[in-house]
Design a protein around this motif. Structure first.
Motif, mmCIF file in Angstrom:
data_model
loop_
_atom_site.group_PDB
_atom_site.id
_atom_site.type_symbol
_atom_site.label_atom_id
_atom_site.label_comp_id
_atom_site.label_asym_id
_atom_site.label_seq_id
_atom_site.Cartn_x
_atom_site.Cartn_y
_atom_site.Cartn_z
ATOM 1 N N ASN A 1 0.796 -1.226 0.000
ATOM 2 C CA ASN A 1 0.000 0.000 0.000
ATOM 3 C C ASN A 1 0.838 1.290 0.000
ATOM 4 O O ASN A 1 1.573 1.573 0.935
ATOM 5 C CB ASN A 1 -0.917 -0.018 1.229
ATOM 6 N N LEU A 2 0.698 2.071 -1.063
ATOM 7 C CA LEU A 2 1.417 3.343 -1.186
ATOM 8 C C LEU A 2 1.108 4.302 -0.038
ATOM 9 O O LEU A 2 1.971 5.058 0.407
ATOM 10 C CB LEU A 2 1.053 4.016 -2.514
ATOM 11 N N ARG A 3 -0.131 4.256 0.434
ATOM 12 C CA ARG A 3 -0.551 5.221 1.461
ATOM 13 C C ARG A 3 -0.127 4.821 2.878
ATOM 14 O O ARG A 3 -0.495 5.496 3.828
ATOM 15 C CB ARG A 3 -2.066 5.455 1.379
ATOM 16 N N TYR A 4 0.674 3.772 2.998
ATOM 17 C CA TYR A 4 1.335 3.520 4.274
ATOM 18 C C TYR A 4 2.384 4.605 4.537
ATOM 19 O O TYR A 4 2.881 4.746 5.649
ATOM 20 C CB TYR A 4 2.018 2.151 4.264
ATOM 21 N N HIS A 5 2.713 5.351 3.484
ATOM 22 C CA HIS A 5 3.673 6.448 3.578
ATOM 23 C C HIS A 5 2.954 7.779 3.380
ATOM 24 O O HIS A 5 2.322 7.982 2.331
ATOM 25 C CB HIS A 5 4.765 6.300 2.515
ATOM 26 N N PRO A 6 3.053 8.712 4.323
ATOM 27 C CA PRO A 6 2.376 10.015 4.148
ATOM 28 C C PRO A 6 2.911 10.804 2.964
ATOM 29 O O PRO A 6 2.224 11.665 2.423
ATOM 30 C CB PRO A 6 2.668 10.744 5.475
ATOM 31 N N GLN A 7 4.141 10.471 2.530
ATOM 32 C CA GLN A 7 4.748 11.197 1.401
ATOM 33 C C GLN A 7 4.007 10.968 0.088
ATOM 34 O O GLN A 7 4.129 11.773 -0.835
ATOM 35 C CB GLN A 7 6.216 10.771 1.228
ATOM 36 N N GLU A 8 3.252 9.863 -0.008
ATOM 37 C CA GLU A 8 2.509 9.576 -1.240
ATOM 38 C C GLU A 8 1.500 10.678 -1.532
ATOM 39 O O GLU A 8 1.504 11.271 -2.613
ATOM 40 C CB GLU A 8 1.818 8.209 -1.119
ATOM 41 N N GLU A 9 0.648 10.997 -0.582
ATOM 42 C CA GLU A 9 -0.387 12.002 -0.822
ATOM 43 C C GLU A 9 0.176 13.424 -0.833
ATOM 44 O O GLU A 9 -0.476 14.338 -1.333
ATOM 45 C CB GLU A 9 -1.500 11.866 0.222
ATOM 46 N N LYS A 10 1.383 13.596 -0.292
ATOM 47 C CA LYS A 10 2.020 14.926 -0.292
ATOM 48 C C LYS A 10 2.822 15.172 -1.570
ATOM 49 O O LYS A 10 3.409 16.235 -1.740
ATOM 50 C CB LYS A 10 2.943 15.054 0.925
#
Length: 391
Positions: free
Chosen positions: A115-124
């Protein structure tokens, strides 16, 4: 932009952004696999071309934390079953362990990143996170139309760091159908707009006045338009702060000689419940303490007449609270009409597609878009960040 068929793929590491954020039940079983099945042509083509395929997607809203219920393990297993070959799941989406898993891929093999969204940097849309994703690949493919309105790292940021980038077959198909229905339609072009709120679709409604020949407005949002014209709508859902806006939009349409059709009757109920007392009434006769929850049979006849000569139909939003049988008939009737028409029919939005699937007419619609928010932003006349990044 380049197409997938323009790129030599054999032996190359291909990072494919998909949207496999699919609904699952408590047992972890996938209940709707449309988003996976619609990407299969892209994945099968890549594998046939002997590419080394790396899938990346998000699941749910883990808010930058590792949340077990949002793991992609069930999705990887389901994708493997559909493809008929193993789809191992990496422990993460970036890092040395992931890089090693990618390096071990052989031609014609596939790997799914966690899951990409395990990292907050994805949505930022973080540049360093984007660079690390891009380092896994020689080619980037966006086949996730449903998130292409999001300026996220895996959608936009990554494109700055890859050698080659292109759209997958699904994204290409989405844009082709939108172009055929909105930019270069056969006329008359009729838009059907429904759902709960005017506010969520105001920009789309305003932009459509520059494109459509006729517009049908139903669902709860029709109540705001009806009230703006002086009708008493009981306790129906209304956005009172948009009454003037709704009236202005109807006036603008009249000036542009674009006909807007509102319900002439409704199914009213004494409350919003499956066992509510219901009755058909004209829009002049909605009881004071009742609410309109579906379009009535006279409205269906009227709207069918509007659609009779349509060459292109674009539909976003149901005509009523179709989740309850008592308030589903209007939406179901319109679904049958659109499906039986000779028009190019394009639908978008989760509720619209769910309603059409429920009606049994999914196979008779020209195209059902996989994107809700992305489809709506195109209707608003916006350029999607994920599309622009590929140009």
């Amino acid at each position: 932009m380049k197409t997938l068929r323009d790129i030599t793929l054999a032996g190359k590491r291909v990072l494919v952004r998909v949207d496999f954020n699919v609904p699952m039940n408590e047992a972890g079983d996938i209940t709707d696999d449309l988003r996976i099945k619609t990407v299969l042509p892209t994945l099968q083509y890549l594998l046939e071309q002997k590419a080394r395929v790396i899938l990346c997607t998000h699941m749910g809203r883990p808010k930058g934390q590792r949340v077990e219920k949002y793991s992609l393990a069930p999705v990887a297993a389901y994708t493997a079953k559909l493809l008929g070959q193993p789809v191992p799941l990496a422990a993460d989406c970036i890092g040395p362990e992931v890089a090693a898993a990618v390096e071990s891929l052989k031609d014609g093999e596939i790997l799914m990143l966690e899951n990409l969204r395990y990292h907050p940097q994805e949505e930022k849309n973080d540049p360093e996170f984007s660079r690390q994703l891009a380092a896994l690949a020689d080619v980037y493919v966006n086949d996730a139309f449903a998130v292409s309105h999001r300026a996220h790292a895996s959608v936009v940021g990554v494109t700055a760091y890859v050698k080659e980038k292109t759209a997958g077959f699904l994204l290409q198909k989405e844009m082709e159908y939108f172009h055929r229905s909105f930019d270069d339609p056969q006329r008359p072009l009729v838009a059907i707009v429904g759902g709960a709120k005017v506010s969520g679709k105001l920009e789309a409604l305003q932009n459509m006045l520059e494109r459509v020949d006729k517009m049908i407005i139903g669902g709860a949002m029709a109540n705001t338009f009806l009230k703006s014209q002086g009708y008493a709508v009981g306790t129906s859902k209304v956005e009172d702060d948009l009454l003037t806006t709704a009236a202005d939009l109807l006036h603008r349409a009249k000036e542009k000689q674009i006909k807007i059709y509102l319900p002439v009757d409704v199914i009213a109920a004494d409350r919003f419940a499956p066992d509510a007392v219901c009755k058909q009434v004209t829009i002049q006769d909605i009881p004071e303490n009742w609410m309109a929850l579906d379009i009535g049979p006279a409205s269906v006849i009227c709207f069918n007449e509007v659609l009779a000569d349509a060459k292109t139909i674009v539909w976003n939003g149901p005509m009523g609270a179709f989740e309850m049988n008592a308030f589903a008939r209007g939406t179901m009737a319109l679904a049958h009409t659109v499906a039986a028409s000779h028009a190019l029919s394009v639908t978008g939005g989760g509720d619209s597609n769910a309603a059409i699937t429920l009606s049994g007419e999914a196979e008779n619609i020209s195209y059902m878009s996989t994107g809700g928010g992305a489809f709506l932003e195109l209707m608003e006349g916006k350029i999607l960040p994920g599309i622009k990044a590929l140009e």
